[in-house]
Design an enzyme around this catalytic site. Sequence first.
Site, PDB file in Angstrom:
ATOM      1  N   GLU B  30       0.817  -1.220   0.000  1.00  0.00           N
ATOM      2  CA  GLU B  30       0.000   0.000   0.000  1.00  0.00           C
ATOM      3  C   GLU B  30       0.851   1.272   0.000  1.00  0.00           C
ATOM      4  OE1 GLU B  30      -2.421  -0.853   3.420  1.00  0.00           O
ATOM      5  OE2 GLU B  30      -3.963  -1.876   2.234  1.00  0.00           O
ATOM      6  N   GLU B  91     -10.723  -5.778   7.631  1.00  0.00           N
ATOM      7  CA  GLU B  91      -9.722  -4.709   7.658  1.00  0.00           C
ATOM      8  C   GLU B  91      -8.537  -5.014   6.741  1.00  0.00           C
ATOM      9  OE1 GLU B  91      -9.863  -1.779   8.962  1.00  0.00           O
ATOM     10  OE2 GLU B  91      -7.786  -1.093   9.053  1.00  0.00           O
ATOM     11  N   VAL B  95      -2.227 -11.950   0.639  1.00  0.00           N
ATOM     12  CA  VAL B  95      -1.562 -13.214   0.320  1.00  0.00           C
ATOM     13  C   VAL B  95      -0.164 -12.859  -0.197  1.00  0.00           C
ATOM     14  CG1 VAL B  95      -1.588 -15.280  -1.150  1.00  0.00           C
ATOM     15  CG2 VAL B  95      -3.747 -14.358  -0.259  1.00  0.00           C
ATOM     16  N   ASN B 132      -6.254   0.600  -6.919  1.00  0.00           N
ATOM     17  CA  ASN B 132      -6.048  -0.849  -6.988  1.00  0.00           C
ATOM     18  C   ASN B 132      -7.147  -1.509  -7.837  1.00  0.00           C
ATOM     19  OD1 ASN B 132      -5.323  -3.479  -6.572  1.00  0.00           O
ATOM     20  ND2 ASN B 132      -5.470  -3.397  -4.322  1.00  0.00           N
ATOM     21  N   TYR B 139     -13.315  -7.847  -6.653  1.00  0.00           N
ATOM     22  CA  TYR B 139     -14.375  -7.734  -5.645  1.00  0.00           C
ATOM     23  C   TYR B 139     -15.752  -7.587  -6.297  1.00  0.00           C
ATOM     24  CZ  TYR B 139     -10.646  -6.928  -2.190  1.00  0.00           C
ATOM     25  OH  TYR B 139      -9.546  -7.051  -1.374  1.00  0.00           O
TER      26      TYR B 139
END
Lengths: 174, 174
Positions: B30, B91, B95, B132, B139
Site C-alpha cells: 500500500e 480490515e 496473500v 487498486n 471484488y
Amino acid sequence: MSKSQYRLRSAERSDVENILFMIKQLAEYEKEPHSVEITERDLERDGFETQPPLFHVVLAEVLEQNGWKCVGFALWFYVYSTWQGKALHLEDLFVLPQYRNRGIGKALLRRCAQVALSEKCKRYQWNVLTWNTPSIDFYEAVGAKAMKEWMLMRMDKYSMERFIESSTDSVSKQ
Amino acid sequence: MSKSQYRLRSAERSDVENILFMIKQLAEYEKEPHSVEITERDLERDGFETQPPLFHVVLAEVLEQNGWKCVGFALWFYVYSTWQGKALHLEDLFVLPQYRNRGIGKALLRRCAQVALSEKCKRYQWNVLTWNTPSIDFYEAVGAKAMKEWMLMRMDKYSMERFIESSTDSVSKQ
C-alpha cells in the site's frame, strides 16, 4: 431561552425510541428513508444489554418549557487499525434541522474526539457522503482529512450467500 | 506439491509474529511501509487477551517440505450499521505475492463471508485503494458493490488534540 442551553449526556436504554427516531431522520436526509430495518428492540439489545455494547451513543438535549428535549446524537463504536491499533469510528452524527447552527453538532463531534483520546485511540474516523460538501468543509475546518484514496466495498446478505454458493472449489483444501 | 495444498485456520496467540510480518508486507504494497506502529505485544493483547477480542484473524497456510507455512491472512472485526445492525468489516486481506493466483485470497474472502452470515450480519464490507483496480474488479466480480458515494474522513491523534484545544466554548452548556 438562550440558544446556548444544551447539554450532552450518555444515552440509556430508555432513550432507544429517541435514538431510532433520529436514525430515521438521518436516513431521510441521506435520501434512504426506507433503508432503516433496525428496531427499538435491536438497539436495546445491541447497545444496552450486550457486553461490551456494539455501539455507544451520546445525546444532545435542549432545555425547553417542558424539560430537556433530545435534539441530536452521536453513535460510535471501536474499530481496529493494523497500523495503529484501537480506533474510534463515528457511525452517525445528527442534529434536528431546527436546532442547527448553535454548535451542537460540533460539540458532539468534539465529545467523541475526547472519548477517542481517553480510550487511547490514535485514530478517529467517519464516513461522509461525497455530495455533502457543507459537512466535508466543516470536517476539514476542524482538522479531519478526506481519505480520497480509499473506497468502501460492500456485500449485502444476498451477495454473501451468492458468493458462498457460487464456489466450485472447497473453501479449505488440504 | 500440488498448487491446491492450502488450508485456512483461526489464528492463535503464537501466530502474532507471522501476522505482524504480513501486516508489514501489506503496508509495503500500500506504499506506506513506515506507517506500521503496532507491535507483536499490541496484537497479542488486542486479539488474544481482550474479551471479546478487538479483531479476529484467519490464516492461510501452504504445505511445504518442512510443514505448513503461513502465506496469507484475513483480519476482521464487527461494526454496527444503524440501518441493519451488526456487520462484519474486513480490515486486511493479504496473500504473499509468490502464492497468489491459486484461489487463496478468494478462499479467505469467502471464509469471512461465512463468518458474517453465521453471526447474522447483514453486511460485509471493506475498504480498497482507489488505484487498486485489479482488486476492485475482483471484488465486483464476486458480488461486492463499490460505495462510491461515501468518503472516509479521519483525524489523527494530533488533530484530535488540536480540535479539542481549539474550542472556545464549553463542551456542554447548561
